[in-house]
Write a protein that holds these residues in place. Structure first.
Motif, PDB file in Angstrom:
ATOM      1  N   GLU A   1      39.733  43.484  19.437  1.00 44.17           N
ATOM      2  CA  GLU A   1      39.291  44.796  18.961  1.00 44.17           C
ATOM      3  C   GLU A   1      38.104  44.670  18.015  1.00 44.17           C
ATOM      4  O   GLU A   1      37.166  45.457  18.053  1.00 44.17           O
ATOM      5  CB  GLU A   1      40.437  45.495  18.198  1.00 44.17           C
TER       6      GLU A   1
ATOM      7  N   CYS B   1      48.428  31.439  18.420  1.00 39.40           N
ATOM      8  CA  CYS B   1      48.055  32.812  18.803  1.00 39.40           C
ATOM      9  C   CYS B   1      49.261  33.555  19.345  1.00 39.40           C
ATOM     10  O   CYS B   1      50.033  33.023  20.153  1.00 39.40           O
ATOM     11  CB  CYS B   1      46.945  32.760  19.858  1.00 39.40           C
ATOM     12  N   SER B   2      49.439  34.806  18.864  1.00 37.03           N
ATOM     13  CA  SER B   2      50.563  35.612  19.338  1.00 37.03           C
ATOM     14  C   SER B   2      50.105  36.628  20.379  1.00 37.03           C
ATOM     15  O   SER B   2      50.911  37.401  20.891  1.00 37.03           O
ATOM     16  CB  SER B   2      51.203  36.340  18.149  1.00 37.03           C
ATOM     17  N   GLY B   3      48.801  36.658  20.649  1.00 37.49           N
ATOM     18  CA  GLY B   3      48.303  37.598  21.655  1.00 37.49           C
ATOM     19  C   GLY B   3      48.265  39.029  21.177  1.00 37.49           C
ATOM     20  O   GLY B   3      48.299  39.970  21.974  1.00 37.49           O
ATOM     21  N   CYS B   4      48.161  39.233  19.861  1.00 33.99           N
ATOM     22  CA  CYS B   4      48.204  40.606  19.333  1.00 33.99           C
ATOM     23  C   CYS B   4      46.938  41.394  19.665  1.00 33.99           C
ATOM     24  O   CYS B   4      46.962  42.625  19.720  1.00 33.99           O
ATOM     25  CB  CYS B   4      48.439  40.604  17.824  1.00 33.99           C
ATOM     26  N   GLY B   5      45.828  40.706  19.872  1.00 36.52           N
ATOM     27  CA  GLY B   5      44.607  41.400  20.303  1.00 36.52           C
ATOM     28  C   GLY B   5      43.756  41.950  19.167  1.00 36.52           C
ATOM     29  O   GLY B   5      42.732  42.599  19.419  1.00 36.52           O
ATOM     30  N   THR B   6      44.134  41.701  17.914  1.00 34.79           N
ATOM     31  CA  THR B   6      43.350  42.209  16.783  1.00 34.79           C
ATOM     32  C   THR B   6      41.900  41.709  16.852  1.00 34.79           C
ATOM     33  O   THR B   6      40.950  42.464  16.681  1.00 34.79           O
ATOM     34  CB  THR B   6      43.980  41.734  15.458  1.00 34.79           C
TER      35      THR B   6
ATOM     36  N   CYS C   1      42.729  37.339  11.739  1.00 41.05           N
ATOM     37  CA  CYS C   1      43.859  36.873  12.546  1.00 41.05           C
ATOM     38  C   CYS C   1      45.116  36.757  11.692  1.00 41.05           C
ATOM     39  O   CYS C   1      45.153  35.983  10.728  1.00 41.05           O
ATOM     40  CB  CYS C   1      43.534  35.520  13.170  1.00 41.05           C
ATOM     41  N   PRO C   2      46.167  37.522  12.017  1.00 47.00           N
ATOM     42  CA  PRO C   2      47.379  37.484  11.188  1.00 47.00           C
ATOM     43  C   PRO C   2      48.108  36.145  11.278  1.00 47.00           C
ATOM     44  O   PRO C   2      48.877  35.781  10.387  1.00 47.00           O
ATOM     45  CB  PRO C   2      48.235  38.628  11.735  1.00 47.00           C
ATOM     46  N   GLU C   3      47.867  35.395  12.345  1.00 44.67           N
ATOM     47  CA  GLU C   3      48.566  34.121  12.527  1.00 44.67           C
ATOM     48  C   GLU C   3      47.732  32.942  12.024  1.00 44.67           C
ATOM     49  O   GLU C   3      48.146  31.797  12.155  1.00 44.67           O
ATOM     50  CB  GLU C   3      48.878  33.904  14.018  1.00 44.67           C
TER      51      GLU C   3
ATOM     52  N   LYS D   1      47.878  35.655  28.369  1.00 43.24           N
ATOM     53  CA  LYS D   1      47.772  36.823  27.476  1.00 43.24           C
ATOM     54  C   LYS D   1      47.456  36.414  26.040  1.00 43.24           C
ATOM     55  O   LYS D   1      47.823  37.086  25.082  1.00 43.24           O
ATOM     56  CB  LYS D   1      49.059  37.683  27.493  1.00 43.24           C
TER      57      LYS D   1
ATOM     58  N   LYS E   1      41.491  38.077  26.806  1.00 42.55           N
ATOM     59  CA  LYS E   1      42.821  37.478  26.948  1.00 42.55           C
ATOM     60  C   LYS E   1      42.834  36.598  28.182  1.00 42.55           C
ATOM     61  O   LYS E   1      42.300  36.975  29.231  1.00 42.55           O
ATOM     62  CB  LYS E   1      43.880  38.577  27.069  1.00 42.55           C
TER      63      LYS E   1
END
Lengths: 432, 560
Positions: free
Chosen positions: B502, B494-499, B534-536, B515, B511
């Motif tokens: 949302e 997880c990069s914590g992007c928050g997608t 999730c982009p990751e 974070k 989070k």
């Protein structure tokens, strides 16, 4: 804690039973026909989401069936009630199914081999079923039943084909009516409604003209699981109906033949049915004849707006005076006064749908006697006070929901069913 | 699981439903050749008690650790087969189903060979997934048996009383200094002219006396955290806030009504009032000399900017019109309407009664609404009647506008606080229009009364009782089994992007202190939106892992 009884296995009864069972109360769900599901199971789609009706109801039906706290009594009717709130003794008469519920797997082989065809009431008489039959593919319980009035064995002592072909050995001709004596803390009445029979309104030709249907008949005709597979083949000559007229207030809002009240749901179900036709064939001509468009529910006006602007459904304000049929073409002519301009006009149609009012079930009379309840002048059950106590009755411990006390739509019936369940839960706690 | 997969495959004939249209024995033979399959058999009805018994026996006899049933739809039958697995000591998430009836035999009734081939494909896919299945748990959470009801109108009062009568403690939070809500403003209620105070008064009395109901007046809910069974809320009363822990929350905040400034001369022409103001004038007996009254329906409703019908206004107008005529039979009362919304057994009679009492019902077209201008002695109403085909001019003493209910202005704040949606009109949006009218998609939060949509007193009361039933269910049970099929975040990826945060419709993701995304399993519905977005590729769904779905997909592409 004592169990609760729910009378009627339509969507209201199902919801009341599930609410009560989910909170841990035992429930006896008493249903007159061979399957729960009620009228909602017969509908094609539901508005405004156009969800397939049986597809959203079936999971709830199955939940009832699988629920450890719910016992479903099909082909059963309440005959006698004594005692009072917290302690009712109820006598239930269970008609013989002539099929062992614990053995039948619902495979349908008996039906396939049965030689006797019978008018299919569940399909609103538009087709036939067999004398041994499963009410509909999603029936709960998914168990065959023998219609003794038409079965060759019961009528003439011959045949017995079903018993020979049943791989599960489930056919049991020896079953007898069974009397159940159940003690319950409270009773929820969810017996629903029936459709007004418009035969007496001679001007509309229902019963004389094959292509004049009631709205319930139309629901089966337009449904993929209906007799035509959802194609709008009109009954008279199988021609695909391209021009369809809906007539509102058939048997309602009148002091002549019929009933004075507005049936609450017809404007919207007609709109839904009109949209369904347009979804099948956008070039169809669909006209809805109405007096006042009843759009009082959440999202209803928006749904009508969409029917008009997106689907091209046409609304004509006026009550048709007469429907005639051309015997050469089978086509219908609808004579009406267009109140927008006062002109008497006529319109051709391939099919006419009479949006008939919801009326009380005839069994209400006997049931009310058994339960000690009052009926109103139209044989609907009376609330304790329609303003302040809509789901309670004059008999403490007996509660109402759904169309047992007047026409209402599905969400209102479901909300009320939960309301009746709350009342029953309150009683259960008081007599813990 | 390190254990080598030993899959058992049970192929159902379903009488002739499957067996009549494809070669079941051939499918069984084929299943036996698939990697990981230790046993395969055909059943006449796998769902019969005999069939279930055979599954249980085979699990023991052949040491099966995965089960695949190829039959009908999991929607109706999966729980049944899972139950059989559990009874034989196998975790129910080690079960997989192939639908070779609805998705195969029924739709390919005239293509026996192809149907058989497709059934093999479906079985191969199910087995490929089954080999990778892992056991899952359904964690239990405690439900705090205390309810909160927001709003002290008739709906809130009724809901609170029902919860108390069901045996729960209740916090009733009311914004005003007095209970009763909108009914405090009304005089008489249709259909039978009962006094509003006679309806709401006894409810207030019972609530005030109920030992299990704590009433918080002049109060607002200012914070909500947690989830079903365990909501940590904050209620502000004046300058003080107090934390309240509750298990369920019922929203009964009611509605407001439209202030029709500028509509039909309101605020500009003397004698133009709202229906509510008229009601007040009737109550105070201030209409003594007024002879001619005109009521205009749909004033600000069923128009483009406010498309909905407010449901109660036609009955309300009929009731007031009849009160006016009853008071002085010489009065002329006109109701200008578009479509009369008196309905059902309860309200249809109002129309007949009003007509009988001489109330004049005049239909107007939405395209040609009436106009109100200032005349010599009062407002003058012009209306075109399509039924008469002419324009009427009415010199009125009083013009009453039937304005619609509008959403409570506080709805937006509350919807964010409770993480529940509003519809386009600004009323609260239930979980399902048809079958879940009183639930929100968020578990443990319920809706009733005019916060849901405009409605009459009786319908609000029935809904309130219903919402109390819905809220009472988890509290009566005390514990709740939550779903096993939820999403899991790999904290390493997880990069914590928050997608995901949302996109989650259930607000199940937050989070953590690092974070990074963290899923509250009790709230997660397992819809999979987070995993798909999730982009990751850090999020996987239990029971639908990437590996399982890939194996299933690849198996579909492999030739049999």
């Amino acid at each position: 804690m004592k169990p609760v009884m729910v009378i009627g296995g339509g969507v209201a009864g199902i919801q009341a039973a599930l609410d009560l069972a989910d909170r841990g109360l035992e429930v006896h769900l008493v249903e007159k026909t061979p399957s729960i599901g009620g009228v909602m199971a017969q509908l094609d789609k539901t508005l405004p989401t156009m969800d397939c009706s049986i597809c959203i109801l079936a999971p709830k039906m199955i939940e009832c069936f699988r629920h450890p706290n719910i016992t479903i009594h099909t082909q059963s009717q309440v005959k006698e009630v004594s005692g009072g709130t917290g302690n009712f003794d109820v006598k239930v008469l269970k008609e013989p199914r002539s099929v062992d519920e614990s053995k039948c797997t619902g495979c349908g082989i008996c039906s396939q081999k049965c030689p006797t065809k019978v008018i299919d009431g569940w399909q609103e008489g538009l087709t036939t079923r067999k004398a041994v039959y499963i009410m509909f593919p999603q029936a709960v319980p998914l168990t065959a039943t023998i219609d003794r009035e038409h079965c060759l064995y019961f009528q003439k002592g011959v045949c017995q084909v079903c018993s020979k072909v049943c791989p599960a050995g489930a056919i049991d001709y020896e079953q007898r009516p069974e009397e159940l004596n159940l003690n319950v803390s409270s009773i929820v009445v969810a017996t629903g409604f029936q459709e007004y029979d418009p035969t007496e309104l001679k001007e509309y030709g229902y019963g004389r003209f094959k292509d004049v249907l009631t709205a319930m008949e139309f629901e089966r005709l337009v449904c993929a699981s209906g007799p035509t597979g959802g194609h709008l083949n009109r009954p008279s000559d199988n021609k695909l109906a391209h021009r369809v007229a809906f007539v509102q207030c058939v048997g309602s809002r009148t002091h002549k033949k019929g009933y004075p009240f507005c049936s609450s749901v017809c404007c919207m179900y007609a709109t839904k049915e009109a949209v369904l036709i347009k979804e099948h064939d956008p070039t169809s001509e669909v006209n809805v004849f109405y007096m006042d468009l009843k759009v009082f529910g959440k999202g209803f006006q928006q749904f009508v707006n969409r029917a008009k602007s997106h689907y091209g459904v046409n609304y004509v304000r006026g009550r048709p005076g007469e429907i005639r049929m051309n015997p050469l073409t089978n086509d219908l002519t609808i004579w009406y006064e267009d109140t927008a301009n006062g002109d008497v006009s006529s319109m051709e149609a391939d099919l006419a749908v009479l949006c008939t009012t919801m009326i009380a079930r005839p069994e209400n009379v006997e049931l009310a006697k058994a339960l000690g309840l009052e009926l109103d002048e139209w044989d609907f059950f009376k609330s304790l006070n329609p303003l302040t106590n809509p789901v309670e009755t004059g008999m403490p411990g007996v509660f109402l929901c759904g169309c047992s006390h007047g026409p209402r739509d599905i969400p209102e019936s479901v909300a009320e069913a939960s309301g009746a369940a709350a009342c029953a839960a309150e009683v259960a706690r008081r007599f813990m | 699981m390190s254990e080598e997969p030993r899959v058992g495959v049970f192929v159902c004939h379903c009488g002739i439903n499957i067996g009549g249209y494809l070669d079941v024995p051939d499918v069984v033979k084929y299943a036996g050749t698939l990697p990981g399959v230790a046993y395969a058999e055909a059943n006449l009805y796998t769902c019969s008690s005999d069939g279930l018994q055979k599954i249980k026996e085979a699990i023991k006899k052949h040491s099966l650790n995965r089960v695949v049933v190829a039959s009908c739809t999991p929607r109706t039958h999966e729980p049944l087969f899972q139950g059989a697995c559990e009874e034989a000591g196998l975790n129910k998430y080690l079960f997989e189903m192939a639908n070779i009836r609805d998705q195969c035999s029924w739709v390919h009734m005239h293509e026996r060979d192809k149907a058989t081939q497709k059934a093999k494909d479906l079985v191969r896919m199910a087995v490929a997934k089954a080999r990778l299945l892992t056991p899952e748990e359904e964690p239990e959470i405690d439900i705090h048996p205390v309810g909160m009801v927001i709003g002290g109108g008739v709906s809130g009062l009724t809901a609170a009383l029902s919860l108390a009568d069901q045996g729960f403690k209740v916090h009733l939070v009311e914004r005003e200094s007095k209970l009763g809500g909108y009914l405090n403003k009304l005089d008489r209620l249709f259909p039978d002219n009962t006094r509003a105070e006679d309806v709401v008064g006894p409810l207030i009395e019972r609530v005030t006396e109920a030992p299990d109901i704590t009433v918080h007046l002049n109060s607002a809910v200012t914070d909500v955290k947690g989830f079903i069974g365990n909501f940590d809320t904050e209620v502000a009363t004046g300058d003080e806030t107090q934390p309240l822990n509750v298990g369920t929350i019922i929203v009964a905040t009611g509605a407001d009504y439209l202030r029709p400034e500028g509509l039909y001369g309101y605020g500009e022409v003397d004698g133009v009032v709202t229906q509510l103001e008229l009601e007040q004038l009737i109550k105070e007996g201030k209409l003594g000399k007024a002879r001619t009254m005109v009521m205009i329906q749909c004033a600000g409703a069923r128009i483009e900017e406010r498309p909905y019908c407010s449901r109660v206004c036609c009955s309300e107008a009929m009731k007031n019109a009849m009160l006016l005529v009853d008071e002085d039979p010489k009065r002329e009362v006109y109701i200008l309407y578009r479509d009369l919304q008196t309905y059902g057994l309860e309200y249809s009679g109002l129309e007949w009664d009003a007509k009988r009492k001489g109330v004049k019902l005049v239909k107007y077209d939405a395209e040609r609404p009436p106009t109100v201008t200032k005349g010599e002695r009062g407002p003058v109403v012009n209306v075109f009647s399509p039924l008469l085909g002419e324009e009427l001019t009415i010199e009125a003493d009083v013009v009453a506008l039937s304005v619609p209910m509008v959403p409570n202005p506080d709805n937006k704040r509350l919807s964010q606080l409770l993480k529940v949606p509003l519809n386009q009109d600004g009323f609260f949006l239930e979980a399902h229009v048809k079958l879940r009218p009183l639930d929100f998609a968020t578990d443990g939060v319920y809706i009733c009364g005019t916060a849901h949509s405009p409605k009459e007193v009786a319908e609000s009361l029935a809904q309130a009782r219903g919402a109390a039933s819905r809220a009472g269910i988890p509290m009566a049970k005390g514990r709740l089994r939550t779903a096993a099929i939820t999403s899991v975040v790999d904290q390493e990826k997880c990069s914590g992007c928050g997608t995901c945060i949302e996109l989650c419709a259930y607000n199940a993701i937050t989070k953590n202190e690092k974070k990074l995304a963290q899923v509250t399993s009790a709230v997660c519905k397992g819809c999979g939106v987070c995993g798909a977005s999730c982009p990751e590729r850090a999020i996987t769904m239990r029971h639908f892992t990437n590996e399982e779905l890939e194996a299933q997909g690849l198996a579909a592409l492999r030739e049999a």
